[in-house]
Design a protein around this motif. Structure first.
Motif, PDB file in Angstrom:
ATOM      1  N   ILE A  39       0.658  -1.230   0.035  1.00 19.90           N
ATOM      2  CA  ILE A  39       0.112  -0.058  -0.009  1.00 19.90           C
ATOM      3  C   ILE A  39       0.769   1.143   0.067  1.00 19.90           C
ATOM      4  CG2 ILE A  39      -1.699   1.282   1.311  1.00 19.90           C
ATOM      5  CD1 ILE A  39      -2.769  -1.596   2.448  1.00 19.90           C
ATOM      6  N   GLU A  40       1.868   1.186   0.831  1.00 21.53           N
ATOM      7  CA  GLU A  40       2.827   2.500   0.900  1.00 21.53           C
ATOM      8  C   GLU A  40       3.592   2.830  -0.680  1.00 21.53           C
ATOM      9  OE1 GLU A  40       5.321   1.399   3.946  1.00 21.53           O
ATOM     10  OE2 GLU A  40       3.831   2.381   5.647  1.00 21.53           O
ATOM     11  N   GLU A  41       3.823   1.589  -1.234  1.00 22.10           N
ATOM     12  CA  GLU A  41       4.236   1.665  -2.670  1.00 22.10           C
ATOM     13  C   GLU A  41       3.444   1.946  -3.625  1.00 22.10           C
ATOM     14  OE1 GLU A  41       6.638  -1.753  -3.124  1.00 22.10           O
ATOM     15  OE2 GLU A  41       8.010  -1.640  -1.270  1.00 22.10           O
ATOM     16  N   ASP A  42       2.081   1.870  -3.307  1.00 20.43           N
ATOM     17  CA  ASP A  42       0.813   2.367  -4.298  1.00 20.43           C
ATOM     18  C   ASP A  42       0.939   1.184  -5.335  1.00 20.43           C
ATOM     19  OD1 ASP A  42      -1.369   3.311  -5.021  1.00 20.43           O
ATOM     20  OD2 ASP A  42      -0.225   4.979  -6.007  1.00 20.43           O
ATOM     21  N   VAL A  43       1.119   0.004  -5.273  1.00 21.71           N
ATOM     22  CA  VAL A  43       1.323  -0.825  -6.196  1.00 21.71           C
ATOM     23  C   VAL A  43      -0.157  -1.900  -6.147  1.00 21.71           C
ATOM     24  CG1 VAL A  43       3.921  -1.053  -6.005  1.00 21.71           C
ATOM     25  CG2 VAL A  43       2.578  -2.473  -4.650  1.00 21.71           C
ATOM     26  N   LEU A  44      -0.896  -1.731  -5.206  1.00 19.87           N
ATOM     27  CA  LEU A  44      -2.139  -2.585  -4.931  1.00 19.87           C
ATOM     28  C   LEU A  44      -3.044  -2.103  -6.210  1.00 19.87           C
ATOM     29  CD1 LEU A  44      -3.158  -2.904  -1.288  1.00 19.87           C
ATOM     30  CD2 LEU A  44      -2.051  -4.578  -2.939  1.00 19.87           C
ATOM     31  N   THR A  45      -3.843  -3.012  -6.799  1.00 17.54           N
ATOM     32  CA  THR A  45      -4.761  -2.534  -7.980  1.00 17.54           C
ATOM     33  C   THR A  45      -6.010  -3.511  -7.443  1.00 17.54           C
ATOM     34  OG1 THR A  45      -4.128  -4.546  -9.134  1.00 17.54           O
ATOM     35  CG2 THR A  45      -2.815  -2.457  -9.459  1.00 17.54           C
ATOM     36  N   ASP A  46      -6.842  -3.463  -8.277  1.00 23.58           N
ATOM     37  CA  ASP A  46      -8.347  -4.087  -8.003  1.00 23.58           C
ATOM     38  C   ASP A  46      -8.117  -5.636  -7.958  1.00 23.58           C
ATOM     39  OD1 ASP A  46      -9.577  -1.798  -7.833  1.00 23.58           O
ATOM     40  OD2 ASP A  46     -10.290  -1.851  -9.950  1.00 23.58           O
ATOM     41  N   SER A  47      -6.866  -6.160  -8.518  1.00 24.09           N
ATOM     42  CA  SER A  47      -6.784  -7.476  -8.587  1.00 24.09           C
ATOM     43  C   SER A  47      -6.527  -8.046  -7.032  1.00 24.09           C
ATOM     44  CB  SER A  47      -5.389  -7.839  -9.439  1.00 24.09           C
ATOM     45  OG  SER A  47      -4.112  -7.137  -8.707  1.00 24.09           O
ATOM     46  N   PRO A  48      -6.917  -9.329  -6.681  1.00 26.15           N
ATOM     47  CA  PRO A  48      -6.630  -9.931  -5.552  1.00 26.15           C
ATOM     48  C   PRO A  48      -5.370  -9.606  -4.870  1.00 26.15           C
ATOM     49  CG  PRO A  48      -7.736 -11.350  -6.814  1.00 26.15           C
ATOM     50  CD  PRO A  48      -7.507 -10.427  -7.943  1.00 26.15           C
ATOM     51  N   VAL A  49      -5.261  -9.224  -3.563  1.00 28.27           N
ATOM     52  CA  VAL A  49      -4.072  -9.030  -2.741  1.00 28.27           C
ATOM     53  C   VAL A  49      -3.398 -10.413  -2.761  1.00 28.27           C
ATOM     54  CG1 VAL A  49      -3.034  -8.426  -0.486  1.00 28.27           C
ATOM     55  CG2 VAL A  49      -5.045  -7.094  -1.363  1.00 28.27           C
ATOM     56  N   PRO A  50      -2.004 -10.318  -3.106  1.00 31.70           N
ATOM     57  CA  PRO A  50      -1.343 -11.920  -3.215  1.00 31.70           C
ATOM     58  C   PRO A  50      -0.912 -12.088  -1.629  1.00 31.70           C
ATOM     59  CG  PRO A  50       0.129  -9.942  -3.656  1.00 31.70           C
ATOM     60  CD  PRO A  50      -1.136  -9.507  -3.425  1.00 31.70           C
ATOM     61  N   VAL A  51      -1.457 -13.421  -1.334  1.00 33.10           N
ATOM     62  CA  VAL A  51      -0.971 -14.164  -0.044  1.00 33.10           C
ATOM     63  C   VAL A  51      -0.609 -15.452  -0.261  1.00 33.10           C
ATOM     64  CG1 VAL A  51      -2.542 -12.674   1.213  1.00 33.10           C
ATOM     65  CG2 VAL A  51      -3.332 -14.948   0.241  1.00 33.10           C
ATOM     66  N   ALA A  52       0.297 -16.034   0.781  1.00 34.38           N
ATOM     67  CA  ALA A  52       0.825 -17.202   0.838  1.00 34.38           C
ATOM     68  C   ALA A  52      -0.121 -18.087   1.464  1.00 34.38           C
ATOM     69  CB  ALA A  52       2.138 -17.317   1.168  1.00 34.38           C
TER      70      ALA A  52
END
Length: 440
Positions: A46-59
């Motif tokens: 979020i701080e790098e402003d790289v989140l989009t409408d696509s799902p948040v990547p998780v492991a």
């Protein structure tokens, strides 16, 4: 044995409870750290402003992520997370905004078991957002449950096995002790001398059995000496009593003109001998009581003691020493010991008896020397035994009761000294008493 099993059970129970507690704490801490690490990763995105409408990547499939704004609206979500409805209720969401971790039911997220929700706040140009990371705790709780169940099943079995093993081991260890007890019971019940069984193992029980057998040997020897002493004392006491009885029986048949003063003198000799014998026995009994002898000790100056003693024996040659010889002891007992030596020397000397006192290294040396026939080297230890007379001293009137030298040895022993007999030059016997020096 039962107390040991109870203690073992309590110890194992405490260990099991501690293990479960530590395991639960470690699993919870691991889940918290993993969820917090995932939340910090999303915050970085979020701080790098790289989140989009696509799902948040998780492991992993047991993790759900939502990013909500200050109004509780879902802005971003991961695969499997609702994109419209927050995973937390309003009151729970308020706690999450405050930074508090929340434990919820996984049914809301389509996950079995409890779910831990870890929040992480982040501020951007668009406003303040809160990252909600939901971590399933089902696998962790199952692991703790498996361990708990295994302990509940294994614990009784372990206690039973340890109890059986402990019973066998303790039984094998205490078996020699039981044999010692039975042996002691047989010896005590039979009133006879005996020995305890000694185990073959070279351990503490073996050393205990050896020590107890040594003690029994000493007790048997002491009992034998006591029986011999009592028998000898009874024999010695019976002789003067029998003589006095015979004289009294004869006196009953004597005519009226009998010389009664002479008869009384003869009777008095036996009475005096009986009195001396009783005094000797009493002195030996007191000498055997080391505690009583220790209470009677005091500083003694040997030169003065021997000067007073030599004055009672006109035939004894003694020169008062120029220096003083102090020791710690009982003056009366030391005087009696030297008197016995002087009496013995005077009884066997041909002409002279010499008495000296001096220094011998770190000890005082008292010598009594006579020019008599002496004592054979083979008999010089035996003469210190009680009621011992040599062949040339069998006569009771001349040789005494056989307690004189025994008294000397006991007195010297109680004073931590030594007495030895040696040949005198050119002939005779020299008795040497060595006593410790009294510190300044």
């Amino acid at each position: 044995m039962l107390l040991g099993v109870f203690g073992l059970t309590v110890g194992l129970a405490i260990g099991g409870i501690t293990l479960i507690g530590v395991l639960g704490f470690a699993l919870n801490r691991t889940a918290h750290e993993e969820a917090a690490k995932t939340a910090q990763g999303v915050v970085a995105l979020i701080e790098e402003d790289v989140l989009t409408d696509s799902p948040v990547p998780v492991a992993g499939t047991d993790v759900r992520v939502q990013v909500v704004d200050a109004q509780g609206r879902v802005r971003y979500s991961s695969v499997g997370a609702d994109r419209l409805v927050p995973m937390l209720f309003p009151d729970e969401l308020t706690r999450a905004f405050a930074g508090e971790r929340v434990l919820i039911d996984g049914v809301r997220l389509g996950i079995e078991g409890p779910v831990l929700v870890v929040p992480a706040g982040v501020g951007t140009d668009e406003g303040h957002f809160t990252v909600l990371v939901a971590k399933s705790m089902d696998d962790l709780y199952r692991s703790a449950s498996v361990v708990r169940t295994a302990l509940l099943i294994a614990f009784p079995l372990l206690v039973a096995v340890l109890a059986i093993v402990g019973w066998r081991v303790v039984g094998a260890t205490l078996r020699p002790v039981e044999e010692l007890r039975r042996g002691a019971e047989e010896i005590t019940g039979g009133g006879r001398a005996g020995r305890l069984p000694v185990p073959a193992s070279r351990d503490e029980i073996h050393r205990l059995a050896v020590t107890l057998n040594d003690m029994l040997s000493r007790l048997d020897a002491a009992r034998a000496r006591q029986r011999a002493f009592v028998a000898d004392a009874a024999h010695e006491l019976r002789s003067p009593l029998a003589s006095m009885r015979v004289q009294l029986e004869v006196a009953q048949r004597l005519p009226g003109d009998t010389d009664w003063p002479a008869f009384a003198d003869d009777l008095m000799l036996d009475a005096d001998r009986l009195s001396r014998l009783v005094d000797d026995l009493l002195l030996l009994a007191r000498a055997d009581d080391s505690a009583e002898a220790a209470r009677r000790t005091a500083p003694v100056e040997l030169g003065e003691l021997l000067t007073d003693l030599a004055a009672r024996y006109p035939a004894v040659v003694f020169t008062t020493p120029a220096e003083q010889f102090w020791t710690d002891g009982d003056a009366d007992a030391l005087r009696r010991a030297v008197s016995n030596l002087l009496d013995n020397a005077g009884r066997h000397a041909r002409s002279t008896v010499a008495l000296t006192v001096g220094a011998d290294g770190d000890r005082h040396l008292i010598t009594v020397t006579d020019d008599g026939p002496g004592i054979p080297a083979a008999d010089r230890e035996r003469v210190f035994d009680r009621f011992t007379r040599l062949d040339d001293a069998r006569a009771r009137d001349a040789g005494g009761s056989g307690l004189g030298l025994a008294i000397v040895r006991e007195v010297v022993r109680l004073h931590h000294g030594t007495i030895t007999l040696a040949d005198a030059a050119p002939s005779g016997l020299r008795a040497e008493i060595r006593l410790p020096v009294l510190p300044e």
